[in-house]
Motif scaffolding. Structure first.
Motif, mmCIF file in Angstrom:
data_model
loop_
_atom_site.group_PDB
_atom_site.id
_atom_site.type_symbol
_atom_site.label_atom_id
_atom_site.label_comp_id
_atom_site.label_asym_id
_atom_site.label_seq_id
_atom_site.Cartn_x
_atom_site.Cartn_y
_atom_site.Cartn_z
ATOM 1 N N LYS A 159 0.847 -1.203 0.000
ATOM 2 C CA LYS A 159 0.000 0.000 0.000
ATOM 3 C C LYS A 159 0.873 1.239 0.000
ATOM 4 N N LEU A 171 3.915 7.349 2.251
ATOM 5 C CA LEU A 171 4.626 6.239 2.908
ATOM 6 C C LEU A 171 4.211 4.952 2.211
ATOM 7 N N ASN A 218 0.325 4.949 1.543
ATOM 8 C CA ASN A 218 -0.526 5.856 2.319
ATOM 9 C C ASN A 218 -0.082 7.279 1.991
HETATM 10 O O1 LIG Z 1 0.475 5.907 6.992
HETATM 11 C C1 LIG Z 1 0.360 6.096 8.195
HETATM 12 O O2 LIG Z 1 0.661 7.141 8.726
HETATM 13 C C2 LIG Z 1 -0.112 4.999 9.111
HETATM 14 C C3 LIG Z 1 -0.458 3.772 8.368
HETATM 15 C C4 LIG Z 1 -0.820 2.623 9.192
HETATM 16 O O3 LIG Z 1 -0.825 2.673 10.384
HETATM 17 C C5 LIG Z 1 -1.196 1.398 8.534
HETATM 18 O O4 LIG Z 1 -1.271 1.374 7.298
HETATM 19 O O5 LIG Z 1 -1.390 0.399 9.244
#
Ligand SMILES: O=C(O)CCC(=O)C(=O)O
Length: 290
Positions: free
Chosen positions: A98, A236, A100
């Motif tokens: 993923k 991220l 984010n």
């Molecule tokens: O991207 C973020 O800041 C947190 C993402 C997250 O906690 C997750 O994808 O489990």
């Protein structure tokens, strides 16, 4: 304080703290290729592209390695695969992928949670022998909503009541709607008061660093992030590698969220890296406050 570990130290630190920065970072050329791919994918409207509920901006893109060539190549980068294999001491496959995006001004928070709560309770993952390998696609700073982790909490077991009861066999796994696993209102979160107690006891670390920095964090570590109030996006990218011998017994969520193909990842050869115009691993820069 800033610590850039020697390769031999990485596993010890990860086992003790539940997270660490990797000794090598991704070359700028690779990050740029990935960044461009993310821009392209962001404009598509398909289930894999999840929007923020309040602003309608793109929150996350899932399973990109299934339909984007650059992402498919990235999951095979030798330093990422090598890190996952080193930490898990096993061959690995890609369980989740993923990005984010946490857009400037609109990127919403992630409440305190443990990823393994979702993987165990929903997918029936047998043990928390997977690892999140995270790459900063944008610089991550204090003000653009960095990932926050509570060190050492990976040893506490599952803290959400439903997830904890499925761990002792008293609840049925696989009952949730996947949209509640990727939104700001997470189905399995850690009670804020409990998270506050954990922060008071163990402290809190921020995953801050330059573009291309690579980190690993444990499936059971309690983590969160705040809203992005700045004018800079914070993308991220997280690849979750699972040990091939760690079964996932009740997969029912879309394939772009939970892969059922457990073929071990084979790292790109030097010839394949060269063909992509990608340099090999390079020593990273230490993050400033982790
Ligand atoms: O991207 C973020 O800041 C947190 C993402 C997250 O906690 C997750 O994808 O489990």
């Amino acid at each position: 304080m800033s610590v850039l570990l020697e390769p031999t130290e990485v596993r010890r630190r990860y086992d003790e703290e539940g997270w660490c920065q990797a000794p090598s970072q991704l070359n700028a050329r690779i990050v740029e290729d990935v960044r461009r791919g993310v821009e392209r994918l962001s404009s598509r409207r398909r289930p894999e592209v999840v929007l923020e509920s309040d602003s309608g901006t793109v929150r996350a893109i899932h399973g990109c390695h299934r339909y984007d060539e650059t992402s498919a190549r990235l999951v095979r980068h030798p330093s990422l695969v090598g890190l996952a294999e080193q930490l898990l001491q096993a061959p690995v496959y890609v369980y989740q992928f993923k990005v984010n995006l946490k857009q400037a001004h609109t990127g919403a928070a992630w409440p305190w949670h443990q990823d393994y709560a979702f993987w165990h309770h929903e997918d029936g993952m047998a043990e928390d022998r997977a690892v999140n390998v995270a790459v900063l696609i944008d610089e991550s700073r204090e003000e653009n909503g960095p990932l926050r982790v509570i060190p050492k909490t990976h040893r506490l077991g599952l803290l959400h009541p439903a997830a904890a009861s499925s761990q002792d066999g008293s609840a049925q796994p696989g009952t949730g709607d996947w949209r509640n696993h990727v939104s700001e209102d997470l189905q399995y979160s850690v009670d804020p008061a409990r998270a506050g107690e954990l922060v008071a006891r163990y402290g809190e670390d921020r995953v801050i660093g330059p573009q291309g920095a690579v980190f690993a964090f444990h499936p059971s570590i309690v983590h969160a992030s705040s809203r992005n109030t700045s004018g800079r996006r914070r993308a991220l990218l997280v690849i979750t590698y699972n040990a091939v011998d760690n079964p996932v017994l009740t997969p029912h969520r879309p394939e772009f969220l939970v892969a059922t193909d457990r073929t071990p990842v084979v790292a790109l050869s030097p010839a394949e890296l060269a063909e992509a115009g990608w340099p090999g691993p390079e020593r990273g820069a230490a993050c400033s406050t982790c």
